[in-house]
Design an enzyme around this catalytic site. Structure first.
Site, PDB file in Angstrom:
ATOM      1  N   SER A 103       0.815  -1.212   0.000  1.00  0.00           N
ATOM      2  CA  SER A 103       0.000   0.000   0.000  1.00  0.00           C
ATOM      3  C   SER A 103       0.849   1.264   0.000  1.00  0.00           C
ATOM      4  O   SER A 103       1.595   1.525  -0.941  1.00  0.00           O
ATOM      5  CB  SER A 103      -0.953  -0.052   1.196  1.00  0.00           C
ATOM      6  N   ASP A 242      -2.280   6.265  -3.474  1.00  0.00           N
ATOM      7  CA  ASP A 242      -1.136   5.596  -2.871  1.00  0.00           C
ATOM      8  C   ASP A 242      -0.699   4.461  -3.788  1.00  0.00           C
ATOM      9  O   ASP A 242      -1.211   4.319  -4.899  1.00  0.00           O
ATOM     10  CB  ASP A 242      -1.454   5.112  -1.451  1.00  0.00           C
ATOM     11  N   ASP A 246      -5.864   2.342  -3.471  1.00  0.00           N
ATOM     12  CA  ASP A 246      -7.129   2.136  -2.763  1.00  0.00           C
ATOM     13  C   ASP A 246      -7.466   3.314  -1.845  1.00  0.00           C
ATOM     14  O   ASP A 246      -8.456   3.267  -1.122  1.00  0.00           O
ATOM     15  CB  ASP A 246      -7.124   0.825  -1.978  1.00  0.00           C
TER      16      ASP A 246
END
Length: 447
Positions: A103, A242, A246
């Site tokens: 992430s 990012d 998401d």
């Protein structure tokens, strides 16, 4: 039960360091393959996506080996956003979806997160069962039952069409200049293409991944590049994604950033006016600002708070029948459209409001006045457990007494990094700083 490998969003850590090693990825693949291959008489399939980290190749191959060893057929999507994996797991009738990504973390980290056949992330209970299989080991299938693996070339195009379908019919983005910062991550091709196809004048940044620059001085956690680009080009909006796309942080035309709380406030108010906000509530985490809660209450709406993690937000949404939720960090979950947070989709919903109202971004990103909030992170080393120390517990208790009913204090261990997060809210800035600093000092004194 305390889980050994799984955190708040799958398994995550520094690549080539336990538990994020190729050997562990193979074991994880075999365990999750066995968990989902309940009916051995039918073919089972799994889709695997990844972001742009160099280590993604290693984990993709190791997971594929583990999964095929249990008879699972693997469909490799290549670099796609996390929400694409949730979408394609369901639409391609897969038993399992896997996203290889850490992430917003730096390139040296990586992670593995899972989606069930419905496209939603796995529950704590499912992850606990998978952990048991990882530790006990899984017997491979016989040679004739080994699964196959193949590349799927149209995954990102399927996802792009789905995202575009959520934009209001008849609306276009002609005349709107948008800076899109893709964090050198999974959406570096998809996001600019979607915005351009909807008519926007697109200025892309963070679209040259090299395996090591994901989230580096760009993206939702470091929006300075996007802010400077918005101002330099006279853009109407900046959208900062990012690494796995998401989440999103928005930048208004002045270069000022707006977090997920402001995006959720705007959407909740709009959806409530249209009768679209199910249950009269927004679901957010304990980190969301008190100002957001007051904003909703003033409109006869509720804020349902959960533990930190978009997975817990989604679980509460599904349990309560709510359709809007998210996190201050920029995860915006709209279950009418997607099974997880989607930064590009959130950006499009904001742009739709700009088109509908004719207002500037700066007029729409300040739905409420924030209560002053201070967050400090304290990094600790493996094996340390500072929150269990009596001195830290006393400092936390003292800080809560000092705040009283003037504010709130939240102390938690990060589920994705070795950090203790110390957050407080209070309209008295001096008291706010004093209470946070005393807890941070107590934590640091244990090292």
């Amino acid at each position: 039960m305390t889980r050994k490998f799984f955190g708040t969003d799958g398994v995550r850590g520094t690549a080539n360091t336990y538990p994020m090693t190729a050997e562990m990825a193979l074991r994880i693949g075999a365990a999750v393959g066995r968990y989902f291959r309940r009916n051995k008489s039918v073919a089972h399939r799994v889709v695997i996506g990844k972001d742009t980290r160099r280590s993604g190749y290693m984990f993709e191959n190791a997971l594929t080996a583990g999964l095929t060893s249990t008879g699972m057929n693997v469909l490799l999507l290549g670099p796609v956003p996390t929400p694409a994996v949730g979408l394609l797991t369901h639409s391609m009738r897969a038993d399992l979806g896997v996203m290889i990504s850490a992430s917003h973390n730096p390139a040296i980290d990586n992670g593995i997160k899972f989606f069930g056949p419905d496209g939603f992330k796995l529950s704590d209970e499912a992850e606990t069962e998978i952990e048991a299989l990882i530790e006990s080991g899984v017997e491979p299938v016989q040679a004739r039952n080994i699964g196959r693996a193949k590349r799927i070339d149209d995954g990102r195009f399927r996802y792009a069409e789905r995202v575009k379908s959520t934009f209001p019919p008849g609306q276009r983005l002609e005349g709107i200049k948008v800076v899109i910062d893709c964090a050198n991550g999974a959406a570096h091709r998809t996001a600019p293409e979607v915005l351009w196809e909807l008519g926007a004048d697109v200025i892309p940044v963070g679209v040259a991944p090299n395996g090591f620059n994901i989230n580096h001085e760009c993206g939702s956690t470091q929006p300075r590049l996007a802010s400077e680009t918005v101002v330099a080009h006279g853009a109407d909006l900046g959208i900062c994604l990012d690494g796995d796309a998401d989440r999103a942080i928005l930048i208004d035309e002045t270069g000022a950033p707006a977090d997920g709380d402001q995006i959720m406030a705007l959407l909740a108010a709009r959806w409530a006016d249209e009768g679209r906000l199910k249950g009269g509530a927004l679901v957010a985490t304990v980190m969301s600002n008190l100002g957001l809660e007051r904003f909703l209450v003033d409109r006869g709406l509720r804020l349902e708070r959960t533990a930190v993690g978009d997975r817990y937000v989604v679980e509460r949404m599904r349990a309560g029948g709510y359709n809007l939720g998210g996190e201050q960090s920029g995860h915006i979950v709209m279950t009418d459209y997607a099974t997880t947070g989607d930064g590009l989709m959130a950006g499009l919903q904001f742009l739709a409001e700009m088109v509908r109202t004719g207002h500037r971004a700066s007029d729409l990103v300040q739905s409420f006045e924030k209560v002053p909030q201070l967050l400090k992170n304290v990094r600790f080393k493996p094996g340390q457990a500072p929150l269990t120390e009596d001195s830290v517990q006393r400092a936390i208790a003292d800080a809560k007494v000092q705040l009283g009913d003037k504010g709130r204090l939240l102390i938690r261990k990060s589920g994705t990094e070795p950090l203790i997060r110390v957050m407080a809210e209070c309209e008295d800035n001096a008291l706010l700083n004093a209470t946070v600093d005393q807890v941070v000092a107590a934590v640091e004194a244990t090292f």
